[in-house]
Design a protein around this motif. Structure first.
Motif, PDB file in Angstrom:
ATOM      1  N   TRP A 129       0.822  -1.210   0.000  1.00 40.76           N
ATOM      2  CA  TRP A 129       0.000   0.000   0.000  1.00 40.76           C
ATOM      3  C   TRP A 129       0.851   1.254   0.000  1.00 40.76           C
ATOM      4  O   TRP A 129       0.602   2.179  -0.788  1.00 40.76           O
ATOM      5  CB  TRP A 129      -0.923   0.020   1.223  1.00 40.76           C
ATOM      6  N   LEU A 130       1.868   1.306   0.850  1.00 48.04           N
ATOM      7  CA  LEU A 130       2.644   2.536   0.967  1.00 48.04           C
ATOM      8  C   LEU A 130       3.413   2.836  -0.313  1.00 48.04           C
ATOM      9  O   LEU A 130       3.542   4.001  -0.699  1.00 48.04           O
ATOM     10  CB  LEU A 130       3.604   2.452   2.156  1.00 48.04           C
ATOM     11  N   ASN A 131       3.914   1.812  -0.977  1.00 47.54           N
ATOM     12  CA  ASN A 131       4.602   2.044  -2.251  1.00 47.54           C
ATOM     13  C   ASN A 131       3.686   2.740  -3.245  1.00 47.54           C
ATOM     14  O   ASN A 131       4.083   3.695  -3.923  1.00 47.54           O
ATOM     15  CB  ASN A 131       5.088   0.718  -2.835  1.00 47.54           C
ATOM     16  N   VAL A 132       2.460   2.267  -3.352  1.00 47.79           N
ATOM     17  CA  VAL A 132       1.510   2.864  -4.291  1.00 47.79           C
ATOM     18  C   VAL A 132       1.013   4.206  -3.770  1.00 47.79           C
ATOM     19  O   VAL A 132       0.871   5.177  -4.525  1.00 47.79           O
ATOM     20  CB  VAL A 132       0.328   1.910  -4.543  1.00 47.79           C
ATOM     21  N   ALA A 133       0.754   4.279  -2.463  1.00 49.59           N
ATOM     22  CA  ALA A 133       0.207   5.500  -1.874  1.00 49.59           C
ATOM     23  C   ALA A 133       1.167   6.673  -1.997  1.00 49.59           C
ATOM     24  O   ALA A 133       0.745   7.820  -2.207  1.00 49.59           O
ATOM     25  CB  ALA A 133      -0.137   5.268  -0.406  1.00 49.59           C
ATOM     26  N   ARG A 134       2.462   6.424  -1.892  1.00 51.13           N
ATOM     27  CA  ARG A 134       3.433   7.515  -2.011  1.00 51.13           C
ATOM     28  C   ARG A 134       3.396   8.110  -3.415  1.00 51.13           C
ATOM     29  O   ARG A 134       3.474   9.338  -3.584  1.00 51.13           O
ATOM     30  CB  ARG A 134       4.831   7.020  -1.670  1.00 51.13           C
ATOM     31  N   GLU A 135       3.265   7.255  -4.420  1.00 52.36           N
ATOM     32  CA  GLU A 135       3.171   7.757  -5.795  1.00 52.36           C
ATOM     33  C   GLU A 135       1.863   8.523  -5.998  1.00 52.36           C
ATOM     34  O   GLU A 135       1.850   9.591  -6.618  1.00 52.36           O
ATOM     35  CB  GLU A 135       3.257   6.599  -6.772  1.00 52.36           C
ATOM     36  N   LEU A 148     -11.078   6.855  11.610  1.00 49.44           N
ATOM     37  CA  LEU A 148      -9.848   6.585  10.882  1.00 49.44           C
ATOM     38  C   LEU A 148     -10.098   6.594   9.378  1.00 49.44           C
ATOM     39  O   LEU A 148     -11.239   6.468   8.920  1.00 49.44           O
ATOM     40  CB  LEU A 148      -9.282   5.226  11.302  1.00 49.44           C
ATOM     41  N   ALA A 149      -9.027   6.717   8.602  1.00 50.23           N
ATOM     42  CA  ALA A 149      -9.172   6.626   7.153  1.00 50.23           C
ATOM     43  C   ALA A 149      -9.513   5.209   6.734  1.00 50.23           C
ATOM     44  O   ALA A 149     -10.232   4.992   5.747  1.00 50.23           O
ATOM     45  CB  ALA A 149      -7.886   7.086   6.466  1.00 50.23           C
ATOM     46  N   ALA A 150      -8.997   4.230   7.470  1.00 56.75           N
ATOM     47  CA  ALA A 150      -9.253   2.820   7.178  1.00 56.75           C
ATOM     48  C   ALA A 150      -8.707   1.999   8.340  1.00 56.75           C
ATOM     49  O   ALA A 150      -7.960   2.492   9.185  1.00 56.75           O
ATOM     50  CB  ALA A 150      -8.588   2.387   5.878  1.00 56.75           C
ATOM     51  N   VAL A 151      -9.109   0.742   8.371  1.00 56.00           N
ATOM     52  CA  VAL A 151      -8.567  -0.233   9.314  1.00 56.00           C
ATOM     53  C   VAL A 151      -7.985  -1.373   8.499  1.00 56.00           C
ATOM     54  O   VAL A 151      -8.593  -1.813   7.511  1.00 56.00           O
ATOM     55  CB  VAL A 151      -9.644  -0.750  10.282  1.00 56.00           C
ATOM     56  N   LEU A 152      -6.816  -1.836   8.899  1.00 55.32           N
ATOM     57  CA  LEU A 152      -6.195  -2.978   8.227  1.00 55.32           C
ATOM     58  C   LEU A 152      -6.221  -4.176   9.155  1.00 55.32           C
ATOM     59  O   LEU A 152      -5.778  -4.090  10.308  1.00 55.32           O
ATOM     60  CB  LEU A 152      -4.757  -2.656   7.834  1.00 55.32           C
ATOM     61  N   THR A 153      -6.730  -5.300   8.661  1.00 56.77           N
ATOM     62  CA  THR A 153      -6.725  -6.572   9.364  1.00 56.77           C
ATOM     63  C   THR A 153      -6.012  -7.596   8.488  1.00 56.77           C
ATOM     64  O   THR A 153      -5.721  -7.329   7.319  1.00 56.77           O
ATOM     65  CB  THR A 153      -8.152  -7.055   9.667  1.00 56.77           C
ATOM     66  N   ALA A 155      -7.279  -9.900   6.983  1.00 54.31           N
ATOM     67  CA  ALA A 155      -8.158 -10.213   5.856  1.00 54.31           C
ATOM     68  C   ALA A 155      -8.173  -9.123   4.798  1.00 54.31           C
ATOM     69  O   ALA A 155      -8.637  -9.350   3.678  1.00 54.31           O
ATOM     70  CB  ALA A 155      -9.581 -10.466   6.353  1.00 54.31           C
ATOM     71  N   GLY A 156      -7.680  -7.918   5.133  1.00 54.91           N
ATOM     72  CA  GLY A 156      -7.689  -6.838   4.160  1.00 54.91           C
ATOM     73  C   GLY A 156      -8.105  -5.519   4.773  1.00 54.91           C
ATOM     74  O   GLY A 156      -8.116  -5.343   5.989  1.00 54.91           O
ATOM     75  N   TRP A 157      -8.454  -4.559   3.901  1.00 54.93           N
ATOM     76  CA  TRP A 157      -8.770  -3.197   4.309  1.00 54.93           C
ATOM     77  C   TRP A 157     -10.244  -3.039   4.635  1.00 54.93           C
ATOM     78  O   TRP A 157     -11.102  -3.613   3.975  1.00 54.93           O
ATOM     79  CB  TRP A 157      -8.409  -2.227   3.193  1.00 54.93           C
ATOM     80  N   VAL A 158     -10.520  -2.223   5.633  1.00 52.47           N
ATOM     81  CA  VAL A 158     -11.891  -1.913   6.038  1.00 52.47           C
ATOM     82  C   VAL A 158     -12.040  -0.396   6.106  1.00 52.47           C
ATOM     83  O   VAL A 158     -11.324   0.261   6.861  1.00 52.47           O
ATOM     84  CB  VAL A 158     -12.212  -2.529   7.422  1.00 52.47           C
ATOM     85  N   PRO A 159     -12.931   0.247   5.327  1.00 50.17           N
ATOM     86  CA  PRO A 159     -13.695  -0.392   4.249  1.00 50.17           C
ATOM     87  C   PRO A 159     -12.874  -0.588   2.968  1.00 50.17           C
ATOM     88  O   PRO A 159     -13.062  -1.546   2.253  1.00 50.17           O
ATOM     89  CB  PRO A 159     -14.862   0.570   4.033  1.00 50.17           C
ATOM     90  N   THR A 160     -11.966   0.360   2.674  1.00 48.39           N
ATOM     91  CA  THR A 160     -11.097   0.247   1.501  1.00 48.39           C
ATOM     92  C   THR A 160      -9.759   0.905   1.833  1.00 48.39           C
ATOM     93  O   THR A 160      -9.635   1.655   2.793  1.00 48.39           O
ATOM     94  CB  THR A 160     -11.696   0.945   0.261  1.00 48.39           C
ATOM     95  N   ALA A 161      -8.750   0.649   1.000  1.00 47.14           N
ATOM     96  CA  ALA A 161      -7.436   1.231   1.216  1.00 47.14           C
ATOM     97  C   ALA A 161      -7.483   2.748   1.012  1.00 47.14           C
ATOM     98  O   ALA A 161      -8.146   3.229   0.095  1.00 47.14           O
ATOM     99  CB  ALA A 161      -6.423   0.607   0.267  1.00 47.14           C
ATOM    100  N   PRO A 162      -6.787   3.519   1.855  1.00 49.71           N
ATOM    101  CA  PRO A 162      -6.766   4.984   1.680  1.00 49.71           C
ATOM    102  C   PRO A 162      -6.137   5.391   0.353  1.00 49.71           C
ATOM    103  O   PRO A 162      -5.340   4.655  -0.236  1.00 49.71           O
ATOM    104  CB  PRO A 162      -5.902   5.459   2.861  1.00 49.71           C
ATOM    105  N   LEU A 163      -6.488   6.568  -0.104  1.00 45.43           N
ATOM    106  CA  LEU A 163      -5.997   7.145  -1.356  1.00 45.43           C
ATOM    107  C   LEU A 163      -6.380   6.316  -2.576  1.00 45.43           C
ATOM    108  O   LEU A 163      -5.800   6.471  -3.647  1.00 45.43           O
ATOM    109  CB  LEU A 163      -4.470   7.322  -1.337  1.00 45.43           C
ATOM    110  N   GLU A 164      -7.357   5.418  -2.413  1.00 45.94           N
ATOM    111  CA  GLU A 164      -7.851   4.623  -3.537  1.00 45.94           C
ATOM    112  C   GLU A 164      -6.719   3.913  -4.263  1.00 45.94           C
ATOM    113  O   GLU A 164      -6.607   3.933  -5.488  1.00 45.94           O
ATOM    114  CB  GLU A 164      -8.636   5.510  -4.513  1.00 45.94           C
ATOM    115  N   THR A 165      -5.860   3.255  -3.479  1.00 47.56           N
ATOM    116  CA  THR A 165      -4.709   2.593  -4.073  1.00 47.56           C
ATOM    117  C   THR A 165      -5.007   1.190  -4.566  1.00 47.56           C
ATOM    118  O   THR A 165      -4.122   0.523  -5.105  1.00 47.56           O
ATOM    119  CB  THR A 165      -3.565   2.505  -3.050  1.00 47.56           C
ATOM    120  N   GLY A 166      -6.227   0.712  -4.379  1.00 44.55           N
ATOM    121  CA  GLY A 166      -6.576  -0.599  -4.901  1.00 44.55           C
ATOM    122  C   GLY A 166      -6.306  -1.746  -3.960  1.00 44.55           C
ATOM    123  O   GLY A 166      -6.427  -2.904  -4.347  1.00 44.55           O
TER     124      GLY A 166
END
Length: 226
Positions: free
Chosen positions: A44-50, A193-198, A200-211
């Motif tokens: 996520w952070l690799n994509v989010a930084r871009e 929060l912007a999101a929660v990570l478990t 199982a994945g992101w809740v509700p979705t990954a921040p910055l719409e990174t997919g």
């Protein structure tokens, strides 16, 4: 009847139940879950930084936490961010009770000392302001509302960042077992929060719409971290 996070309700019992369920997780499940979360954060952070750079934002300083009480252990990822990615990692410090946290830079070589509640914290006086805040989370809702440990430190910290006008992304780090009852309602002072990570994945979705995959959806790439 709604479950509201106030002194007059069942928040204490709810926290106790969540702590017990978390403590009963098998070690193998905790280890695998933490590995999955580290992999998802790495990706996520690799994509989010871009994505942030394209929006004129900078994600360089990451506030993490020193794990305790069966919290997900992110330390191998923190080392990789510092040593290989050149990011600034910082850890929270309780400088004053009933106040916002401050963040001090951390590297694998940073001297540490027990701070408030016995949690290890970096020594020194240097403080930084984070662009991403990884928040240890006991309970969460599908909308990324957080139930913490009752001290209010992160609510005060995020509120202070908001008041200062500093842009940041707050991500809760939680076990899947922390999903709160459907009737739970956050208190007015709780900062969403912007999101929660478990695992199982992101809740509700990954921040910055990174997919990043939402919890329960398709599998995502998990980078193998030492």
């Amino acid at each position: 009847m709604q479950t509201r996070n106030t002194e007059e309700n069942t928040a204490v019992a709810l926290r106790a139940r969540l702590r017990q369920e978390r403590g009963e997780l098998p070690l193998s499940q905790r280890s695998r879950g933490a590995l999955l979360m580290r992999g998802r954060l790495f990706t996520w952070l690799n994509v989010a930084r871009e994505r942030a750079q394209a929006q004129g934002r900078r994600l360089q300083t990451i506030a993490a936490y020193w794990p305790m009480n069966d919290e997900p252990d992110l330390r191998p990822l923190l080392e990789q961010w510092v040593e290989e990615a050149g990011l600034t990692v910082c850890l929270p410090v309780v400088r004053e009770r009933d106040a916002a946290l401050v963040f001090r830079p951390w590297t694998p070589d940073t001297p540490m000392e027990p701070g408030a509640y016995g949690i290890e914290a970096p020594t020194g006086d240097t403080e930084v302001v984070p662009d991403v805040v990884l928040v240890p989370t006991l309970g969460y809702t599908p909308e990324a509302d957080r139930l913490g440990y009752g001290g209010g430190y992160y609510d005060r910290t995020l509120a202070a960042l908001n008041q200062a006008g500093h842009p940041y992304i707050a991500i809760g780090i939680a076990w899947e077992e922390g999903l709160l009852p459907e009737d739970y309602q956050p208190a007015p002072h709780d900062v969403q929060l912007a999101a929660v990570l478990t695992p199982a994945g992101w809740v509700p979705t990954a921040p910055l719409e990174t997919g990043g995959a939402a919890a329960g959806s398709a599998k995502v790439f998990s980078h193998t971290l030492r």
